[in-house]
Design a protein around this motif. Structure first.
Motif, PDB file in Angstrom:
ATOM      1  N   LEU A  85      31.013 -31.614  43.206  1.00  0.00           N
ATOM      2  CA  LEU A  85      30.110 -32.716  42.864  1.00  0.00           C
ATOM      3  C   LEU A  85      28.762 -32.195  42.370  1.00  0.00           C
ATOM      4  CD1 LEU A  85      29.275 -35.685  42.804  1.00  0.00           C
ATOM      5  CD2 LEU A  85      28.670 -35.478  45.241  1.00  0.00           C
ATOM      6  N   GLY A  86      28.156 -31.312  43.168  1.00  0.00           N
ATOM      7  CA  GLY A  86      26.826 -30.829  42.850  1.00  0.00           C
ATOM      8  C   GLY A  86      26.739 -30.077  41.540  1.00  0.00           C
ATOM      9  N   ASP A  87      27.632 -29.107  41.335  1.00  0.00           N
ATOM     10  CA  ASP A  87      27.544 -28.279  40.135  1.00  0.00           C
ATOM     11  C   ASP A  87      27.991 -29.010  38.875  1.00  0.00           C
ATOM     12  OD1 ASP A  87      26.518 -26.298  41.628  1.00  0.00           O
ATOM     13  OD2 ASP A  87      27.999 -24.772  41.121  1.00  0.00           O
ATOM     14  N   LEU A  88      29.004 -29.863  38.998  1.00  0.00           N
ATOM     15  CA  LEU A  88      29.406 -30.645  37.824  1.00  0.00           C
ATOM     16  C   LEU A  88      28.235 -31.482  37.322  1.00  0.00           C
ATOM     17  CD1 LEU A  88      33.052 -31.914  38.508  1.00  0.00           C
ATOM     18  CD2 LEU A  88      32.286 -30.275  36.800  1.00  0.00           C
ATOM     19  N   ALA A  89      27.550 -32.133  38.261  1.00  0.00           N
ATOM     20  CA  ALA A  89      26.394 -32.941  37.879  1.00  0.00           C
ATOM     21  C   ALA A  89      25.254 -32.062  37.376  1.00  0.00           C
ATOM     22  CB  ALA A  89      25.929 -33.767  39.077  1.00  0.00           C
ATOM     23  N   LEU A  90      25.043 -30.926  38.030  1.00  0.00           N
ATOM     24  CA  LEU A  90      23.948 -30.038  37.648  1.00  0.00           C
ATOM     25  C   LEU A  90      24.100 -29.517  36.232  1.00  0.00           C
ATOM     26  CD1 LEU A  90      21.406 -28.447  38.554  1.00  0.00           C
ATOM     27  CD2 LEU A  90      22.957 -26.617  39.254  1.00  0.00           C
ATOM     28  N   PHE A  91      25.302 -29.053  35.887  1.00  0.00           N
ATOM     29  CA  PHE A  91      25.480 -28.465  34.564  1.00  0.00           C
ATOM     30  C   PHE A  91      25.657 -29.527  33.488  1.00  0.00           C
ATOM     31  CE2 PHE A  91      26.372 -24.776  37.228  1.00  0.00           C
ATOM     32  CZ  PHE A  91      25.552 -23.853  36.605  1.00  0.00           C
ATOM     33  N   TRP A  92      26.076 -30.729  33.872  1.00  0.00           N
ATOM     34  CA  TRP A  92      26.068 -31.834  32.913  1.00  0.00           C
ATOM     35  C   TRP A  92      24.633 -32.132  32.498  1.00  0.00           C
ATOM     36  CZ3 TRP A  92      24.075 -36.636  32.047  1.00  0.00           C
ATOM     37  CH2 TRP A  92      24.727 -37.453  31.140  1.00  0.00           C
ATOM     38  N   SER A  93      23.750 -32.195  33.495  1.00  0.00           N
ATOM     39  CA  SER A  93      22.341 -32.475  33.186  1.00  0.00           C
ATOM     40  C   SER A  93      21.658 -31.283  32.530  1.00  0.00           C
ATOM     41  CB  SER A  93      21.593 -32.879  34.465  1.00  0.00           C
ATOM     42  OG  SER A  93      21.625 -31.852  35.429  1.00  0.00           O
ATOM     43  N   LEU A  94      22.095 -30.063  32.838  1.00  0.00           N
ATOM     44  CA  LEU A  94      21.518 -28.874  32.206  1.00  0.00           C
ATOM     45  C   LEU A  94      21.678 -28.919  30.695  1.00  0.00           C
ATOM     46  CD1 LEU A  94      20.319 -26.002  32.281  1.00  0.00           C
ATOM     47  CD2 LEU A  94      22.642 -25.138  32.657  1.00  0.00           C
ATOM     48  N   ALA A 115      14.582 -31.283  44.212  1.00  0.00           N
ATOM     49  CA  ALA A 115      14.571 -32.370  45.191  1.00  0.00           C
ATOM     50  C   ALA A 115      15.554 -32.119  46.325  1.00  0.00           C
ATOM     51  CB  ALA A 115      14.902 -33.697  44.503  1.00  0.00           C
ATOM     52  N   ASN A 116      16.501 -31.190  46.142  1.00  0.00           N
ATOM     53  CA  ASN A 116      17.451 -30.903  47.217  1.00  0.00           C
ATOM     54  C   ASN A 116      16.763 -30.311  48.443  1.00  0.00           C
ATOM     55  OD1 ASN A 116      18.272 -27.861  47.760  1.00  0.00           O
ATOM     56  ND2 ASN A 116      17.767 -27.996  45.600  1.00  0.00           N
ATOM     57  N   ALA A 117      15.561 -29.724  48.268  1.00  0.00           N
ATOM     58  CA  ALA A 117      14.865 -29.126  49.408  1.00  0.00           C
ATOM     59  C   ALA A 117      14.428 -30.161  50.435  1.00  0.00           C
ATOM     60  CB  ALA A 117      13.674 -28.303  48.914  1.00  0.00           C
ATOM     61  N   PRO A 118      13.609 -31.160  50.059  1.00  0.00           N
ATOM     62  CA  PRO A 118      13.252 -32.170  51.067  1.00  0.00           C
ATOM     63  C   PRO A 118      14.449 -32.994  51.536  1.00  0.00           C
ATOM     64  CG  PRO A 118      12.423 -32.791  48.889  1.00  0.00           C
ATOM     65  CD  PRO A 118      12.890 -31.377  48.787  1.00  0.00           C
ATOM     66  N   LEU A 119      15.436 -33.190  50.659  1.00  0.00           N
ATOM     67  CA  LEU A 119      16.636 -33.918  51.065  1.00  0.00           C
ATOM     68  C   LEU A 119      17.390 -33.151  52.155  1.00  0.00           C
ATOM     69  CD1 LEU A 119      18.031 -35.177  47.631  1.00  0.00           C
ATOM     70  CD2 LEU A 119      17.140 -36.594  49.507  1.00  0.00           C
ATOM     71  N   THR A 120      17.489 -31.830  52.004  1.00  0.00           N
ATOM     72  CA  THR A 120      18.169 -31.017  53.009  1.00  0.00           C
ATOM     73  C   THR A 120      17.406 -31.020  54.324  1.00  0.00           C
ATOM     74  OG1 THR A 120      19.031 -29.569  51.262  1.00  0.00           O
ATOM     75  CG2 THR A 120      19.102 -28.725  53.510  1.00  0.00           C
ATOM     76  N   ALA A 121      16.072 -30.921  54.240  1.00  0.00           N
ATOM     77  CA  ALA A 121      15.254 -30.954  55.452  1.00  0.00           C
ATOM     78  C   ALA A 121      15.442 -32.278  56.190  1.00  0.00           C
ATOM     79  CB  ALA A 121      13.789 -30.743  55.094  1.00  0.00           C
ATOM     80  N   LEU A 122      15.478 -33.374  55.438  1.00  0.00           N
ATOM     81  CA  LEU A 122      15.661 -34.694  56.048  1.00  0.00           C
ATOM     82  C   LEU A 122      17.039 -34.812  56.700  1.00  0.00           C
ATOM     83  CD1 LEU A 122      14.638 -37.580  56.517  1.00  0.00           C
ATOM     84  CD2 LEU A 122      15.572 -38.187  54.264  1.00  0.00           C
ATOM     85  N   LEU A 123      18.083 -34.371  55.974  1.00  0.00           N
ATOM     86  CA  LEU A 123      19.433 -34.441  56.524  1.00  0.00           C
ATOM     87  C   LEU A 123      19.591 -33.490  57.713  1.00  0.00           C
ATOM     88  CD1 LEU A 123      21.615 -34.607  53.283  1.00  0.00           C
ATOM     89  CD2 LEU A 123      21.274 -36.413  54.970  1.00  0.00           C
ATOM     90  N   GLY A 124      18.952 -32.326  57.651  1.00  0.00           N
ATOM     91  CA  GLY A 124      19.015 -31.385  58.760  1.00  0.00           C
ATOM     92  C   GLY A 124      18.406 -31.966  60.022  1.00  0.00           C
ATOM     93  N   TRP A 125      17.342 -32.745  59.859  1.00  0.00           N
ATOM     94  CA  TRP A 125      16.702 -33.397  61.007  1.00  0.00           C
ATOM     95  C   TRP A 125      17.585 -34.529  61.555  1.00  0.00           C
ATOM     96  CZ3 TRP A 125      13.746 -38.320  60.667  1.00  0.00           C
ATOM     97  CH2 TRP A 125      13.192 -38.672  61.899  1.00  0.00           C
ATOM     98  N   ILE A 126      18.152 -35.332  60.648  1.00  0.00           N
ATOM     99  CA  ILE A 126      18.950 -36.486  61.062  1.00  0.00           C
ATOM    100  C   ILE A 126      20.298 -36.066  61.644  1.00  0.00           C
ATOM    101  CG2 ILE A 126      20.165 -38.551  60.244  1.00  0.00           C
ATOM    102  CD1 ILE A 126      17.978 -38.880  58.147  1.00  0.00           C
ATOM    103  N   VAL A 130      21.789 -36.553  41.501  1.00  0.00           N
ATOM    104  CA  VAL A 130      23.094 -36.562  42.166  1.00  0.00           C
ATOM    105  C   VAL A 130      23.479 -35.137  42.569  1.00  0.00           C
ATOM    106  CG1 VAL A 130      25.563 -36.987  41.864  1.00  0.00           C
ATOM    107  CG2 VAL A 130      23.903 -38.656  41.014  1.00  0.00           C
ATOM    108  N   ALA A 131      23.204 -34.188  41.682  1.00  0.00           N
ATOM    109  CA  ALA A 131      23.480 -32.777  41.979  1.00  0.00           C
ATOM    110  C   ALA A 131      22.670 -32.312  43.179  1.00  0.00           C
ATOM    111  CB  ALA A 131      23.167 -31.920  40.757  1.00  0.00           C
ATOM    112  N   ALA A 132      21.402 -32.725  43.248  1.00  0.00           N
ATOM    113  CA  ALA A 132      20.546 -32.341  44.367  1.00  0.00           C
ATOM    114  C   ALA A 132      21.092 -32.895  45.682  1.00  0.00           C
ATOM    115  CB  ALA A 132      19.125 -32.839  44.125  1.00  0.00           C
ATOM    116  N   CYS A 133      21.554 -34.138  45.659  1.00  0.00           N
ATOM    117  CA  CYS A 133      22.151 -34.734  46.861  1.00  0.00           C
ATOM    118  C   CYS A 133      23.413 -33.983  47.280  1.00  0.00           C
ATOM    119  CB  CYS A 133      22.479 -36.199  46.606  1.00  0.00           C
ATOM    120  SG  CYS A 133      21.037 -37.287  46.456  1.00  0.00           S
ATOM    121  N   GLY A 134      24.256 -33.627  46.311  1.00  0.00           N
ATOM    122  CA  GLY A 134      25.472 -32.883  46.617  1.00  0.00           C
ATOM    123  C   GLY A 134      25.177 -31.544  47.251  1.00  0.00           C
ATOM    124  N   GLN A 135      24.177 -30.832  46.713  1.00  0.00           N
ATOM    125  CA  GLN A 135      23.794 -29.537  47.266  1.00  0.00           C
ATOM    126  C   GLN A 135      23.257 -29.691  48.685  1.00  0.00           C
ATOM    127  OE1 GLN A 135      24.138 -26.464  46.387  1.00  0.00           O
ATOM    128  NE2 GLN A 135      22.853 -25.542  47.960  1.00  0.00           N
TER     129      GLN A 135
END
Length: 290
Positions: A72-81, A95-106, A157-162
């Motif tokens: 999911l992540g890479d397909l979206a990432l390279f499509w947008s690239l 944006a995957n950085a704060p998203l990961t921090a938030l998910l890691g906390w939750i 979407v790629a950031a969320c997948g990562q």
């Protein structure tokens, strides 16, 4: 150090990938490079003897992480690239950085201290500044192809997948799984999934006339640097550090890509870009000395 190494690999890999993505398309490009890297990682994991660190549950968890973060992540990432170019693409992907921090906390209960939180915010703000304040470029690598809004949306979407893939893999890595064997599981699961997708009605499994020897070499180089080395370093970081911190440090690609683009295009980034880089470095310092 592992997370920063992953960021360096992804910055370099983004520059290598832009030509092959535009020549082959994101699906064919990703399938080819993952097949190449999966073969190499399976051999490496067997030679290094890391398979004994993985049980059935760990393999299934890592496979799910690979499907989320890579398929999911890479397909979206390279499509947008192929539409945004490497600089814009990599900063939206940060944006995957704060998203990961938030998910890691939750999900994982990974609490962040005040200085670490401030460091994450500074790094994220810094990489955004590094692009937002960078002087405009007319080089073909920077050209937007198609809809800018669609490119940004798919990159998110790629950031969320990562982010989701990292959080899924974190408990397995923290339990002592071998990084090379773990990377082999994730990449192999992704490569097999993309191959199956290519066999579906209406899909093309081949690579078309765009696959020249030069493009194939670039795909292999991107796979070795961006997936083989970069992903392994990310998993090493997840084994030893907070998922949000690791994701933040590995999201420094937009800062690291600035001097690379300068050398490649001959167009020097503006003072605003370097100011953003300085803010990001200050954030790294806070995280490292928390």
């Amino acid at each position: 150090m592992a997370a920063l190494g992953a960021a360096l690999c992804w910055a370099a890999g983004g520059l290598i990938a832009i030509g092959p993505v535009r020549a082959l398309g994101s699906v064919a490009f990703n399938r080819l490079r993952l097949t190449i890297v999966a073969s190499g990682l399976l051999v490496a994991a067997s030679l290094l003897g890391g398979w004994h660190t993985l049980d059935t549950g760990a393999v299934l968890t890592l496979a799910l992480s690979g499907l989320t973060g890579i398929v999911l992540g890479d397909l979206a990432l390279f499509w947008s690239l192929g539409r945004l170019g490497p600089r814009r693409n990599v900063v939206v992907y940060a944006a995957n950085a704060p998203l990961t921090a938030l998910l890691g906390w939750i999900v994982l209960g990974e609490a962040l201290g005040t200085w670490t939180t401030l460091g994450i915010l500074l790094v994220t703000a810094g990489v955004m500044m590094a692009v937002a304040l960078r002087s405009g470029s007319t080089h073909s690598l920077e050209a937007v192809q198609g809809s800018l809004l669609a490119g940004v949306a798919v990159c998110l979407v790629a950031a969320c997948g990562q982010a989701i893939g990292s959080v899924i893999a974190k408990p397995v890595m923290a339990a002592g799984a071998d990084p090379v064997a773990s990377a082999a599981v994730r990449v192999t699961a992704a490569a097999l999934t993309l191959t199956v997708i290519g066999l579906l009605p209406g899909q093309k499994l081949g690579f078309g006339p765009g696959l020249t020897p030069r493009i194939a070499l670039l795909v292999a180089g991107n796979g070795f640097i961006g997936v083989g080395l970069g992903m392994t370093l990310l998993l090493v970081g997840l084994a030893h550090g907070n998922a949000g911190v690791v994701a933040t440090l590995s999201a420094l690609s937009p800062v690291l890509i600035l001097p690379m683009l300068w050398m490649l295009t001959g167009q020097r980034p503006g003072l605003g870009a370097w100011a953003g880089a300085a803010v990001a470095v200050a954030g790294v310092a806070l995280i490292a000395n928390r």
